[in-house]
Design an enzyme around this catalytic site. Structure first.
Site, short mmCIF file in Angstrom:
data_model
loop_
_atom_site.label_atom_id
_atom_site.label_comp_id
_atom_site.label_asym_id
_atom_site.label_seq_id
_atom_site.Cartn_x
_atom_site.Cartn_y
_atom_site.Cartn_z
N TYR A 174 -9.73 4.80 2.81
CA TYR A 174 -10.24 3.64 3.57
C TYR A 174 -11.76 3.60 3.69
O TYR A 174 -12.37 2.54 3.50
CB TYR A 174 -9.54 3.57 4.95
CG TYR A 174 -8.20 2.85 4.80
CD1 TYR A 174 -8.12 1.46 4.91
CD2 TYR A 174 -7.05 3.54 4.48
CE1 TYR A 174 -6.92 0.80 4.72
CE2 TYR A 174 -5.84 2.89 4.28
CZ TYR A 174 -5.79 1.52 4.40
OH TYR A 174 -4.60 0.85 4.20
N TYR A 184 11.36 -2.50 -5.05
CA TYR A 184 10.84 -2.09 -6.35
C TYR A 184 10.29 -0.67 -6.26
O TYR A 184 10.13 -0.12 -5.16
CB TYR A 184 9.71 -3.04 -6.79
CG TYR A 184 8.58 -3.14 -5.79
CD1 TYR A 184 7.60 -2.16 -5.71
CD2 TYR A 184 8.52 -4.20 -4.88
CE1 TYR A 184 6.59 -2.24 -4.77
CE2 TYR A 184 7.50 -4.27 -3.93
CZ TYR A 184 6.55 -3.30 -3.88
OH TYR A 184 5.55 -3.35 -2.94
N HIS A 241 0.83 -1.21 0.00
CA HIS A 241 0.00 0.00 0.00
C HIS A 241 0.86 1.26 0.00
O HIS A 241 0.57 2.22 -0.71
CB HIS A 241 -0.90 0.03 1.25
CG HIS A 241 -2.11 -0.84 1.12
ND1 HIS A 241 -2.94 -1.11 2.18
CD2 HIS A 241 -2.64 -1.51 0.08
CE1 HIS A 241 -3.93 -1.89 1.79
NE2 HIS A 241 -3.76 -2.15 0.52
N GLU A 251 0.99 2.40 7.77
CA GLU A 251 1.39 3.06 6.51
C GLU A 251 1.98 4.45 6.79
O GLU A 251 2.98 4.84 6.16
CB GLU A 251 0.20 3.12 5.54
CG GLU A 251 -0.02 1.76 4.89
CD GLU A 251 -1.44 1.47 4.41
OE1 GLU A 251 -2.19 2.40 4.13
OE2 GLU A 251 -1.79 0.26 4.32
N PRO A 284 0.11 -9.98 -7.38
CA PRO A 284 -0.39 -10.19 -6.02
C PRO A 284 0.07 -11.55 -5.48
O PRO A 284 0.23 -12.50 -6.25
CB PRO A 284 -1.92 -10.15 -6.20
CG PRO A 284 -2.14 -9.42 -7.49
CD PRO A 284 -0.96 -9.74 -8.35
N PHE A 322 5.81 -11.45 -9.03
CA PHE A 322 5.65 -10.24 -9.82
C PHE A 322 4.15 -10.01 -10.05
O PHE A 322 3.68 -9.82 -11.16
CB PHE A 322 6.40 -10.38 -11.15
CG PHE A 322 7.86 -9.98 -11.07
CD1 PHE A 322 8.42 -9.61 -9.87
CD2 PHE A 322 8.65 -9.96 -12.21
CE1 PHE A 322 9.76 -9.23 -9.78
CE2 PHE A 322 9.99 -9.58 -12.14
CZ PHE A 322 10.55 -9.22 -10.93
#
Ligand SMILES: Cc1cc2nc3c(=O)[nH]c(=O)nc-3n(C[C@H](O)[C@H](O)[C@H](O)COP(=O)(O)OP(=O)(O)OC[C@H]3O[C@@H](n4cnc5c(N)ncnc54)[C@H](O)[C@@H]3O)c2cc1C
Ligand code: HEM
Length: 400
Positions: free
Chosen positions: A95, A190, A85, A137, A393, A391
């Site tokens: 949310y 990434y 996320h 987060e 979910p 690469f």
């Protein structure tokens, strides 16, 4: 922590979610994108078409229902989702939008079984989980912003070099357009790229692993052209249309598939373009540590084989490179161009003297990863020494 009544009701819905979970999440995404089409820009819509993201979400919700009274059992899963996320710059305002569409999807799919008590319990349970995610987060955003070259949200980077690595993989070298520092990252991480592709109806978001070691001069991504029908939207656009001097909008480096800090030897198993995060690990290990490393690269043949020269050039007395081609060309010579043909086996690892106490990292297409798990199980590698990345979910990795 949810109330005892909510915990009891949510746990009682777990068997229903096990059966209807994917139906609910498919309806959820349909509603979400109908009501908030702007959110399509931040999702990988191919994962929607393939059903992999609805499946990953259904799996997460089912696990939450099972463990709502023992949230510590969800530790790794929560960390992994919040890391994903945060790579996408998901904000607290999103949310309630997700929560409303999820509850409406539960009502639509379960019908009369979704009694007011069930809906109230899931509303409370969702809010509790949302609070956990949002606070985790926010901590990640603060940490990444404070790192060297850190930032929040998206930032423009210039492509200052484009280099072909094989017939299907091309690297793009990136540096901040505003001249600021290049963000730090941990080998294996990434970035998220969001791009407009002319002729399509929304922006496209994709992840690309950083394929070089952490350095102050640039970030490098290496992209495989998806040539199946339908052709990959973003990878083909990058290959064909993005040229040196163009600007790309990317997010801060993220991801939890990263090198651990131990001194144990490392074995890297790469399948096709799954080599990218492992290239970064390989170069970082040789640059920054004394660990031994074996790099086993599986490719179709010499035509699709990327980074051969770069791997060879970086070899030292404590590293070894092994090449496995599963469809060598008639001109590919065993012993010269490659070491083994066929798929990776436990015998190959034994032949080259891999220590089963090493830490293993692997990445590649799902069948390659399923085979890698099987091979490592045959060598009795401890689960705690096995690390891998999809690469796409997360999926359950079943042995072939
Ligand atoms: C953490 C992470 C790191 C990654 N790192 C890299 C990397 O370093 N290098 C790299 O090249 N890629 C990497 N990827 C994959 C990358 O994000 C993209 O998924 C990839 O480039 C394909 O995107 P695309 O837009 O070109 O293809 P898409 O248009 O998304 O299509 C992808 C594939 O799905 C097929 N497809 C499309 N529609 C359907 C459908 N309806 N049903 C069935 N199949 C369909 C296409 O034929 C194609 O083969 C990474 C992904 C993740 C999650
Ligand atoms: C508590 C609520 C939520 C849960 C349980 C949840 C769960 C998940 C899971 C399991 C994944 C897949 C991770 C992976 O394996 O890669 C994921 C990815 C994602 N989530 Fe969430 N999520 C929640 C809230 C949100 C919100 C509020 C947003 C904002 C719109 C959001 C947007 C995304 C996006 C964009 C992805 C990447 C999906 C893709 O591109 O295919 N999520 N989430």
């Amino acid at each position: 922590m949810a109330s005892p009544k909510t915990i009891a009701i949510v746990k009682s819905t777990a068997p229903v979610l096990e059966v209807h979970g994917e139906e609910i999440t498919k309806v959820f995404y349909r509603r979400l994108f109908e009501n908030n089409p702007e959110l399509k820009d931040m999702f990988n819509m191919t994962n929607q078409k393939k059903g992999t993201q609805p499946k990953a979400l259904a799996n997460a919700i089912f696990k939450y229902a099972c463990h709502i009274d023992k949230l510590e059992l969800l530790g790794d899963a929560v960390a992994s989702i919040t890391e994903k996320h945060s790579s996408l710059s998901i904000t607290p305002e999103m949310y309630p939008i997700v929560g409303k569409n999820l509850l409406d999807a539960i009502k639509e799919v379960l019908g009369d079984a979704a009694t007011p008590d069930v809906i109230d319990a899931w509303a409370e349970a969702y809010d509790d989980l949302a609070v956990i995610f949002m606070s985790s987060e926010e901590k990640i955003y603060e940490k990444k912003e404070s790192n060297a070259g850190g930032f929040r949200g998206k930032k423009n980077f210039v492509v200052f070099k484009k280099e072909e690595e094989s017939s299907v993989i091309t690297s793009f070298y990136l540096k901040p357009k505003d001249g600021s520092s290049v963000p730090e990252f941990i080998p294996g991480q990434y970035i998220v790229l969001t791009i407009d592709v002319p002729g399509t109806t929304h922006k496209h978001t994709r992840n690309y692993s950083l394929s070089d070691s952490n350095n102050k001069d640039y970030l490098r991504i290496s992209v495989k052209k998806e040539t199946y029908n339908p052709e990959g939207i973003v990878s083909n656009y990058l290959h064909s249309n993005i040229i040196e001097g163009d600007v790309l909008s990317i997010g801060i480096p993220s991801g939890d598939f990263v090198l651990n800090n131990s001194e144990k030897p490392v074995v890297l198993l790469a399948g096709g373009v799954g080599i990218t995060p492992l290239m970064s690990m390989y170069k970082s290990i040789l640059k920054d540590s004394k660990r031994e490393v074996v790099f086993i690269q599986c490719a179709l043949n010499s035509e699709t084989h990327a980074f051969k020269k770069e791997i060879q050039e970086n070899l030292t007395s404590k590293s070894k490179s092994v090449i496995v081609y599963n469809e060598p060309l008639v001109t590919d010579i065993q012993g010269d161009d490659y070491d083994f043909s066929g798929y990776l086996t436990a015998n190959i690892l034994k032949d080259i003297g891999v220590d089963s106490e090493s830490v293993f990292y692997f990445c590649g297409p799902t069948p390659f990863m399923a085979n890698a798990i099987k091979v490592l199980n045959e060598l009795d590698v401890e689960e705690s020494n096995i690390n891998y990345e999809f690469f796409g979910p997360s999926e359950e990795l079943m042995c072939v």
